[in-house]
Design an enzyme around this catalytic site. Sequence first.
Site, short mmCIF file in Angstrom:
data_model
loop_
_atom_site.label_atom_id
_atom_site.label_comp_id
_atom_site.label_asym_id
_atom_site.label_seq_id
_atom_site.Cartn_x
_atom_site.Cartn_y
_atom_site.Cartn_z
N GLY A 1 2.78 3.65 13.67
CA GLY A 1 3.56 2.44 13.96
C GLY A 1 3.12 1.78 15.26
O GLY A 1 3.00 0.55 15.33
N LYS A 7 0.85 -1.19 0.00
CA LYS A 7 0.00 0.00 0.00
C LYS A 7 0.88 1.24 0.00
O LYS A 7 1.45 1.63 1.01
CB LYS A 7 -0.94 0.05 1.21
CG LYS A 7 -2.04 1.10 0.94
CD LYS A 7 -2.71 1.65 2.17
CE LYS A 7 -1.97 2.75 2.85
NZ LYS A 7 -1.79 3.98 2.04
N CYS A 21 13.64 10.26 7.00
CA CYS A 21 13.47 9.68 8.34
C CYS A 21 14.73 9.85 9.17
O CYS A 21 14.66 10.00 10.38
CB CYS A 21 13.09 8.21 8.23
SG CYS A 21 14.09 7.30 7.08
P1 NAI Z 1 1.63 8.17 8.26
O1 NAI Z 1 2.41 7.35 9.23
O2 NAI Z 1 0.21 8.51 8.61
O3 NAI Z 1 1.60 7.46 6.82
C1 NAI Z 1 2.53 6.51 6.38
C2 NAI Z 1 1.80 5.37 5.69
O4 NAI Z 1 0.94 4.73 6.65
C3 NAI Z 1 0.87 5.80 4.55
O5 NAI Z 1 0.87 4.80 3.56
C4 NAI Z 1 -0.49 5.86 5.22
O6 NAI Z 1 -1.57 5.71 4.34
C5 NAI Z 1 -0.40 4.69 6.18
N1 NAI Z 1 -1.29 4.76 7.32
C6 NAI Z 1 -1.75 5.86 7.96
N2 NAI Z 1 -2.57 5.51 8.96
C7 NAI Z 1 -2.64 4.16 8.97
C8 NAI Z 1 -3.32 3.20 9.78
N3 NAI Z 1 -4.10 3.58 10.79
N4 NAI Z 1 -3.15 1.89 9.51
C9 NAI Z 1 -2.35 1.49 8.52
N5 NAI Z 1 -1.69 2.36 7.70
C10 NAI Z 1 -1.82 3.67 7.94
O7 NAI Z 1 2.45 9.49 8.00
P2 NAI Z 1 1.89 10.91 7.47
O8 NAI Z 1 0.58 11.21 8.12
O9 NAI Z 1 1.93 10.89 6.00
O10 NAI Z 1 3.00 11.89 8.02
C11 NAI Z 1 2.95 12.36 9.36
C12 NAI Z 1 4.33 12.36 9.95
O11 NAI Z 1 4.84 11.06 10.01
C13 NAI Z 1 5.38 13.14 9.18
O12 NAI Z 1 5.33 14.49 9.43
C14 NAI Z 1 6.64 12.50 9.68
O13 NAI Z 1 7.02 13.06 10.91
C15 NAI Z 1 6.26 11.06 9.90
N6 NAI Z 1 6.68 10.22 8.78
C16 NAI Z 1 7.80 9.46 8.91
C17 NAI Z 1 8.27 8.72 7.85
C18 NAI Z 1 9.50 7.89 7.95
O14 NAI Z 1 10.18 7.69 6.96
N7 NAI Z 1 9.82 7.33 9.07
C19 NAI Z 1 7.61 8.76 6.54
C20 NAI Z 1 6.40 9.54 6.51
C21 NAI Z 1 5.99 10.25 7.59
#
Ligand code: NAI
Length: 492
Positions: A239, A181, A290
């Site tokens: 996470g 996804k 990240c």
């Molecule tokens: P997010 O963690 O919500 O999204 C990442 C992925 O998880 C996307 O594919 C999203 O659709 C999916 N997702 C979201 N909620 C979910 C759920 N309940 N169950 C399963 N999958 C789910 O991140 P978002 O909202 O795009 O960004 C918010 C913050 O997260 C950013 O500002 C950043 O701080 C952090 N982030 C960290 C990343 C990393 O590489 N470690 C990458 C993206 C965001």
Amino acid sequence: MKQVATRTHTEQYDAYIGGKWVSAGKRFPVYDPSTEEVIAEAADCGPSEVDRAVAAARAAFDSGGWPQTTAQERGRILFRLADKIRQNAAELAELEARNCGKPIVEAEFDIADVATCFEYYGGLATKIMGHVNPVPDNALSLSLREPMGVAAQIIPWNYPLLMAAWKLAPALSAGCACVLKPAEQTPLTALHMAKWLEEVGLPPGVVNIITGYGETAGAPLVQHKGVDKVAFTGSAAVGKGIQKAAADTLKRVTLELGGKSPNIFFADADFEAAIDGALFGVFINQGEVCSAGSRVLVEKKIYSRFVEAMTEKARKIKLGPPLSRDTKMGPVVSKEQYDRVRSYQELGKKEAKLATGGGRPGGFPSGYYVEPTIFYDVDNTARIAREEIFGPVAAVIPFENETDAIRIANDSNYGLAAAVWSRDIFKALRAVKAIRAGIVWVNHMQPTYVEAPWGGYKQSGFGRELGPWGIEEYLETKQVHINLNEQPIGWY
Ligand code: NAI
Ligand code: MG
């Protein structure tokens, strides 16, 4: 009168399930963050598409077809996919840059890394080996390595196709079937790649791609009984929810949750290299990394000179449209991320001193552009020093000495990465050992190689991607005991 075409072409995508393009009944818009225009529409998948995708993956796995494909054949499929990526690199890089806003030059590096990742794991397929266990009996005891089953892979928007490759390549090499996804903001390159999966020889159902939002597509995928393993990269908040949701069915879970990585500069570091490294550490990819070196720790002896030099150079960073070859920083990925970064810029003005940036740059009537921003005299207890911003915002923190530097560096819930800059090898290596993080660079920050392990300590998650470590996360170990005694056990 000549007719003027007003309709712009918007590409529409369905979900890729069981080797077919499947409609989800509705679609959601996908944007170009540099213009805020809709450039495509992707399938808005929900629980029923998740069911279909997991069923397709289960069928591909449970039929035995895919897991029993020879390792050579799985490897060759991945090599062919790598070739396809290379042949279409220019097109993929452009699509990636348009969809997530990163500079085209950076997108080109990403796509090259995507191909390398598929190649690496193509090669590793034939190196998955078991053991002979030296048991004290007349027996042959073996450990077999077997694929874990169906992997749900949920990825973020900062390196869209590269994150897809980091997830798919080791899983396929191991013989798993996958439901990927992509992030709702950036599904385009993965969908583009799906067009080649059959051609390179992947049986239908081995890779399924469902697009959609986290709550409606991601969550049901994580909870699904047919999924054996969840691999996730994204926010710490999501996470933590995934780990809880996976508990009911005891799915295997790996999490990569970003961080607040310290980039540590001792006074004896090469000054020019240090300034460059501080900027590269936190501003590459708009800071949407990240492992971003978002806490810049600087020894007091060089502190004011350092802040001054860093500020002067940051002001010259060229913001521009992602497709311009001289652009060094594009827009952030979305309106949501723009608002988030802007709010941290405002918060920083209350918590610390602003050296440069702090707002929206002039000259961009549209697009989610934010200024490269440096705060200094930041206390490590400030929210801008503790929370992941995921944008071009640096928090510069002074330190007294080595002990002080290590204390501040480790004073974080996160532990993904860190960097240390010094010409004193003893000091640098003491720091390497003392820092609680999964990745530590010395006199550099951010180089990432498929051959080396990637992952976090503490709340940056667990499990390792890349290298041989990456494939371990998709393998189970089966003990096989073969009795060589022809007599009865003789116990009763
Ligand atoms: P997010 O963690 O919500 O999204 C990442 C992925 O998880 C996307 O594919 C999203 O659709 C999916 N997702 C979201 N909620 C979910 C759920 N309940 N169950 C399963 N999958 C789910 O991140 P978002 O909202 O795009 O960004 C918010 C913050 O997260 C950013 O500002 C950043 O701080 C952090 N982030 C960290 C990343 C990393 O590489 N470690 C990458 C993206 C965001
Ligand atoms: Mg989210």
